[in-house]
Design an enzyme around this catalytic site. Sequence first.
Site, PDB file in Angstrom:
ATOM      1  N   ASP A   1      16.913 -21.219 -38.712  1.00  0.00           N
ATOM      2  CA  ASP A   1      17.044 -20.304 -37.584  1.00  0.00           C
ATOM      3  C   ASP A   1      15.972 -19.230 -37.696  1.00  0.00           C
ATOM      4  OD1 ASP A   1      17.848 -18.831 -35.443  1.00  0.00           O
ATOM      5  OD2 ASP A   1      19.718 -18.121 -36.320  1.00  0.00           O
TER       6      ASP A   1
ATOM      7  N   ASP B   1      15.131 -21.554 -30.983  1.00  0.00           N
ATOM      8  CA  ASP B   1      14.831 -20.961 -32.282  1.00  0.00           C
ATOM      9  C   ASP B   1      15.685 -21.528 -33.418  1.00  0.00           C
ATOM     10  OD1 ASP B   1      17.204 -19.875 -31.411  1.00  0.00           O
ATOM     11  OD2 ASP B   1      16.789 -17.855 -32.135  1.00  0.00           O
ATOM     12  N   GLU B   2      16.369 -22.656 -33.191  1.00  0.00           N
ATOM     13  CA  GLU B   2      17.215 -23.251 -34.220  1.00  0.00           C
ATOM     14  C   GLU B   2      17.024 -24.763 -34.277  1.00  0.00           C
ATOM     15  OE1 GLU B   2      21.421 -21.372 -34.754  1.00  0.00           O
ATOM     16  OE2 GLU B   2      20.951 -21.285 -32.619  1.00  0.00           O
TER      17      GLU B   2
END
Length: 415
Positions: A6, A101-102
């Site tokens: 993350d 974003d993960e």
Amino acid sequence: MFALVDCNNFYASCEQLFRPDLRHRPVVVLSNNDGCVVSRSPAAKALGIPMGVPAYQLREAIACHGVEVFSSNYALYADISQRVMRILAALAPEVELYSIDEAFLDVGGIAGLEDFGRQLRTTVRQWTGVTVAIGMAPTKTLAKLANAAAKRFPATGGVVDLHDRKRQLRLLRIMPVEEVWGVGRRLSRRLRLMGIETAFDLAARDQGELRRRFSVTLARTAAELDGLPCFGLDEAPPPRKQIISSRSFGERVTDLAAMHQAVCTYTATACEKLRRGRQYARSMSVFIQTSSHAAAPYYGNAAHGSLPVPSGDTRDFHRLARRLLESIWKEGHAYVKAGVMLHDCCPTTPLQLSLLGKQGLHASDALMAALDRINHSGRGRVFWANQGIDPSWTMFRNHLSPSYTTNWNAIPCVR
């Protein structure tokens, strides 16, 4: 074993990449139309600026603490995200892109997981400038919890390995139940009424009871906290059943021509997403609405229509969108939002059509493919005339940063 990678404070981190002067200053990123805070740097969090606070409430913080405010720069964030995901794909056997974003990684069979996590974190930092947190565990839910611990406790160095059951239990006992993946505030209140205060309490609860009183999903979440994998790695996301494209306007729209431009723009965006997934659609909806908080009476409406055959051609949906918009348009209203939704999506192959229908479809596909190649080449962008040349209805972004990595004219200069 799964790993969840993350990116920390992703939008704010992207804004700081090309601005070293902001490295230790409070930075916030706003939502569409510069509405609310959606990302904060560590310095901004230290000031107590909460997520979701309206931008106008930041005036005092800006004046007193020099908070730097940015509008959402989606072109920059998407490009940095792609760079991070390419690194993960090169270093891990299998990757599931979970969000911008993960990403979940399959790290089963890798020796020295904690060392691998630190190497991965260092590589991403060196190659992109983005700092990531990594949580590793036998299930995806535990990996998500380990990732939260990697962010919360600086002593971990940004990497938490939960392959050992004793470490899992220690973390479960100190993590509030609302920190568990899929347990929101509303559900956590119901769980607390049953005496379930921590992740450990949820894992220890009878799964049959959770299934009866809540859902199968929560029962599986409890099983995952107990170390039993219920959710596998999804490398190829399922095909979309519908695609929506919608935005709030920067200014109120009172003119049908301006509304037509907006609807055509959203239609072009939705069709591009459709083709990217190698799909056709057969029907669409168009909706418009005024503000529910305005003094004037509220008006909102939607219309639905279908094509004779499935298509991925933007022109087909532009014609349909115009008819649908005209059927619901009412003069005398100030509209704040519009959008389109494509329905009945299906794969481009196999598709049973008549011989003449297939010939026309092949020509249409070739034209759309050429259009998409131009728009993705980075050399320029082609758009439809009915989208307007200089629209006034687009969302305003008064604090927009340059697109450093996707626009030749915005490349930073070092002097």
